[in-house]
Design a protein around this motif. Sequence first.
Motif, PDB file in Angstrom:
ATOM      1  N   THR A 231       0.803  -1.224   0.000  1.00  0.00           N
ATOM      2  CA  THR A 231       0.000   0.000   0.000  1.00  0.00           C
ATOM      3  C   THR A 231       0.835   1.274   0.000  1.00  0.00           C
ATOM      4  N   ASP A 232       1.851   1.355   0.856  1.00  0.00           N
ATOM      5  CA  ASP A 232       2.628   2.590   0.994  1.00  0.00           C
ATOM      6  C   ASP A 232       3.868   2.634   0.107  1.00  0.00           C
ATOM      7  N   ALA A 233       4.015   1.644  -0.781  1.00  0.00           N
ATOM      8  CA  ALA A 233       5.221   1.598  -1.629  1.00  0.00           C
ATOM      9  C   ALA A 233       5.027   2.504  -2.848  1.00  0.00           C
ATOM     10  N   ALA A 234       5.236   3.824  -2.639  1.00  0.00           N
ATOM     11  CA  ALA A 234       5.029   4.788  -3.718  1.00  0.00           C
ATOM     12  C   ALA A 234       6.205   4.844  -4.676  1.00  0.00           C
ATOM     13  N   HIS A 235       7.374   4.368  -4.237  1.00  0.00           N
ATOM     14  CA  HIS A 235       8.582   4.426  -5.064  1.00  0.00           C
ATOM     15  C   HIS A 235       9.381   3.135  -4.892  1.00  0.00           C
ATOM     16  N   ASP A 236      10.248   2.844  -5.875  1.00  0.00           N
ATOM     17  CA  ASP A 236      11.208   1.753  -5.704  1.00  0.00           C
ATOM     18  C   ASP A 236      12.149   2.104  -4.547  1.00  0.00           C
ATOM     19  N   ARG A 237      12.571   1.107  -3.814  1.00  0.00           N
ATOM     20  CA  ARG A 237      13.467   1.352  -2.678  1.00  0.00           C
ATOM     21  C   ARG A 237      14.556   0.289  -2.626  1.00  0.00           C
ATOM     22  N   VAL A 238      15.806   0.744  -2.515  1.00  0.00           N
ATOM     23  CA  VAL A 238      16.948  -0.167  -2.385  1.00  0.00           C
ATOM     24  C   VAL A 238      17.019  -0.666  -0.948  1.00  0.00           C
ATOM     25  N   GLY A 239      17.214  -1.972  -0.769  1.00  0.00           N
ATOM     26  CA  GLY A 239      17.322  -2.541   0.567  1.00  0.00           C
ATOM     27  C   GLY A 239      18.752  -2.541   1.081  1.00  0.00           C
ATOM     28  N   LYS A 240      18.924  -3.019   2.307  1.00  0.00           N
ATOM     29  CA  LYS A 240      20.235  -3.000   2.957  1.00  0.00           C
ATOM     30  C   LYS A 240      21.249  -3.857   2.198  1.00  0.00           C
ATOM     31  N   PHE A 241      20.810  -4.974   1.633  1.00  0.00           N
ATOM     32  CA  PHE A 241      21.742  -5.829   0.891  1.00  0.00           C
ATOM     33  C   PHE A 241      22.352  -5.071  -0.285  1.00  0.00           C
ATOM     34  N   GLU A 242      21.516  -4.412  -1.076  1.00  0.00           N
ATOM     35  CA  GLU A 242      22.035  -3.668  -2.230  1.00  0.00           C
ATOM     36  C   GLU A 242      22.869  -2.478  -1.785  1.00  0.00           C
ATOM     37  N   TYR A 243      22.421  -1.818  -0.715  1.00  0.00           N
ATOM     38  CA  TYR A 243      23.159  -0.649  -0.227  1.00  0.00           C
ATOM     39  C   TYR A 243      24.545  -1.042   0.264  1.00  0.00           C
ATOM     40  N   ALA A 244      24.664  -2.261   0.825  1.00  0.00           N
ATOM     41  CA  ALA A 244      25.946  -2.743   1.363  1.00  0.00           C
ATOM     42  C   ALA A 244      26.785  -3.473   0.322  1.00  0.00           C
ATOM     43  N   ASP A 245      26.355  -3.462  -0.932  1.00  0.00           N
ATOM     44  CA  ASP A 245      27.056  -4.226  -1.967  1.00  0.00           C
ATOM     45  C   ASP A 245      28.551  -3.881  -1.986  1.00  0.00           C
ATOM     46  N   GLY A 246      29.381  -4.916  -1.927  1.00  0.00           N
ATOM     47  CA  GLY A 246      30.827  -4.729  -1.870  1.00  0.00           C
ATOM     48  C   GLY A 246      31.353  -4.555  -0.462  1.00  0.00           C
ATOM     49  N   GLY A 247      30.447  -4.360   0.496  1.00  0.00           N
ATOM     50  CA  GLY A 247      30.855  -4.118   1.878  1.00  0.00           C
ATOM     51  C   GLY A 247      30.354  -5.176   2.834  1.00  0.00           C
ATOM     52  N   THR A 248      29.908  -4.728   4.006  1.00  0.00           N
ATOM     53  CA  THR A 248      29.537  -5.639   5.101  1.00  0.00           C
ATOM     54  C   THR A 248      28.136  -5.301   5.591  1.00  0.00           C
ATOM     55  N   LEU A 249      27.317  -6.335   5.770  1.00  0.00           N
ATOM     56  CA  LEU A 249      25.980  -6.176   6.353  1.00  0.00           C
ATOM     57  C   LEU A 249      25.990  -6.806   7.737  1.00  0.00           C
ATOM     58  N   PHE A 250      25.633  -6.008   8.741  1.00  0.00           N
ATOM     59  CA  PHE A 250      25.616  -6.480  10.132  1.00  0.00           C
ATOM     60  C   PHE A 250      24.174  -6.661  10.579  1.00  0.00           C
ATOM     61  N   LEU A 251      23.793  -7.904  10.869  1.00  0.00           N
ATOM     62  CA  LEU A 251      22.441  -8.236  11.320  1.00  0.00           C
ATOM     63  C   LEU A 251      22.455  -8.412  12.826  1.00  0.00           C
ATOM     64  N   ASP A 252      22.019  -7.378  13.536  1.00  0.00           N
ATOM     65  CA  ASP A 252      22.000  -7.426  14.996  1.00  0.00           C
ATOM     66  C   ASP A 252      20.714  -8.106  15.458  1.00  0.00           C
ATOM     67  N   GLU A 253      20.812  -8.813  16.577  1.00  0.00           N
ATOM     68  CA  GLU A 253      19.675  -9.569  17.139  1.00  0.00           C
ATOM     69  C   GLU A 253      19.061 -10.491  16.086  1.00  0.00           C
ATOM     70  N   VAL A 254      19.926 -11.217  15.378  1.00  0.00           N
ATOM     71  CA  VAL A 254      19.460 -12.102  14.313  1.00  0.00           C
ATOM     72  C   VAL A 254      18.605 -13.235  14.866  1.00  0.00           C
ATOM     73  N   GLY A 255      18.760 -13.547  16.142  1.00  0.00           N
ATOM     74  CA  GLY A 255      17.962 -14.607  16.756  1.00  0.00           C
ATOM     75  C   GLY A 255      16.491 -14.272  16.849  1.00  0.00           C
ATOM     76  N   ASP A 256      16.139 -13.004  16.678  1.00  0.00           N
ATOM     77  CA  ASP A 256      14.732 -12.576  16.734  1.00  0.00           C
ATOM     78  C   ASP A 256      14.114 -12.442  15.353  1.00  0.00           C
ATOM     79  N   MET A 257      14.830 -12.869  14.322  1.00  0.00           N
ATOM     80  CA  MET A 257      14.306 -12.763  12.957  1.00  0.00           C
ATOM     81  C   MET A 257      13.159 -13.756  12.755  1.00  0.00           C
ATOM     82  N   PRO A 258      12.019 -13.318  12.169  1.00  0.00           N
ATOM     83  CA  PRO A 258      10.895 -14.235  11.918  1.00  0.00           C
ATOM     84  C   PRO A 258      11.308 -15.383  10.997  1.00  0.00           C
ATOM     85  N   LEU A 259      10.698 -16.538  11.173  1.00  0.00           N
ATOM     86  CA  LEU A 259      11.050 -17.730  10.390  1.00  0.00           C
ATOM     87  C   LEU A 259      10.911 -17.521   8.880  1.00  0.00           C
ATOM     88  N   PRO A 260       9.833 -16.895   8.382  1.00  0.00           N
ATOM     89  CA  PRO A 260       9.750 -16.692   6.920  1.00  0.00           C
ATOM     90  C   PRO A 260      10.912 -15.851   6.372  1.00  0.00           C
TER      91      PRO A 260
END
Length: 466
Positions: A231-260
């Motif tokens: 509903t609120d997706a008025a524009h394309d949006r780059v996610g953290k993976f693409e933004y971190a391309d070539g670098g490092t992505l830090f996932l804090d509190e990964v143990g709380d990530m939903p199963l899906p």
Amino acid sequence: MASSTTATTGPPIQVLVVDNDPAHAEAMADSLSRVGYQCVVAGSGPEGVEQLERGGFEIVVSDLKMPGVGGLELLEKSKELLPDAQVVLVTGHGTVESAVEAMRQGAFNYLLKPLDLKQLRAVVDNAARSQHLRRANTELARRLDEKFGFESIIGNSQPVRELIDRLRRIAPTDATVLIQGETGTGKELVAQAIHQNSPRKNRPFVGLNCAALSENILESELFGHIRGAFTDAAHDRVGKFEYADGGTLFLDEVGDMPLPTQIKLLRVLESGEITRVGSNEPVRVNVRILSATNRDLETAIAAGAFREDLYHRLKVISVRLPRLVERREDIPLLIDYFVRMHATRHKKQVKSVSAAARRRLLAYEWPGNVRQLKNAIESMVVVDYDGVLDLDDLPPDLAPKQEADGSPMDSGASMAELVGKSMSDLEALFIGETLKVTAGNREEAAKMLGIGERTLYRKIKEYGLN
């Protein structure tokens, strides 16, 4: 002095002027000196090479045609000896071919005689701007190394030394790392230190707290979305993976990530591709994954709350951070570090920390670990009014407990138990207890006891204390 874009911060730009025509060389040097450059003149190509070997020059202005060693040879030597220096070539025999060759070999610019000194200053000013940018980038890299390098992990205890040794071996690789530790032990700081000491240090470090977001928002943050995906997706949006391309992505509190979301993250780790929410087009990404949690993931796996295959993907290398009470001898170093940090930040003058306050800080159990200590010191610095951090500056949860009559509660042996003991027995008792509180840090123990280190060493030996 005429206005110029020469050094606005730091030392003046050093310029080497090389020309076998002394009058022309002096004219160029004088013109540049008038606007703030520090110039050295060399009257021949060989003399120019000698000056380059001494170093220190950020800009070189050289005649192209000189006997012996010409401008192109000087350019080549400059790139060898001072690769960051910018070289401007000047000639009275300009051709398209010579200009192209000079620029191909790395010259910053190419000027023709008779020389317009105003044009010379403009070209050198442009070269100086590029050098200021290089200086700023170098300083930024130095500050990042200082803030996020291994030096930012404060401590000299055995657990910290072992941690830093492990991080030094991990950082240069591309392996995924799972950082485990209680809240406040510094998991993100360690992740930043790994990134800052890796080949990816000049690429983005992007962090995301997986516990703070709902499943749908988390997936959009990680993978991005296309317009109209929801509903609120008025524009394309780059996610953290693409933004971190070539670098490092830090996932804090990964143990709380939903199963899906765990399933989708596993697919990315296996394929190296992400798909934005609402799209069917895969996007290749090159990202190193660092993750952190304060949960026991093996227990979560047993309970069906975390995928075992993802766990093993994330835990190619694991790092466990010690609790603060497991490295109690680092507390004095941390106290001094945080006092300096917060005194500077809040513009307060702090002369010292009282022995009583140090004893309390050293003896406390710190359930919130380093973060709690940092916040406690900041609170003490802010409320202090006399330049000495003392018991009256401690946060309420750290203040010594009191009896009903207002007297301090006795946390150790009662006075009745001490009556009848010899002075030497009492001295040995207090020295031994202080050494326990400081986790064997003799320098800190001597400071708390108000005696010299040599005296303390002698007493330890005299009383047979470890």
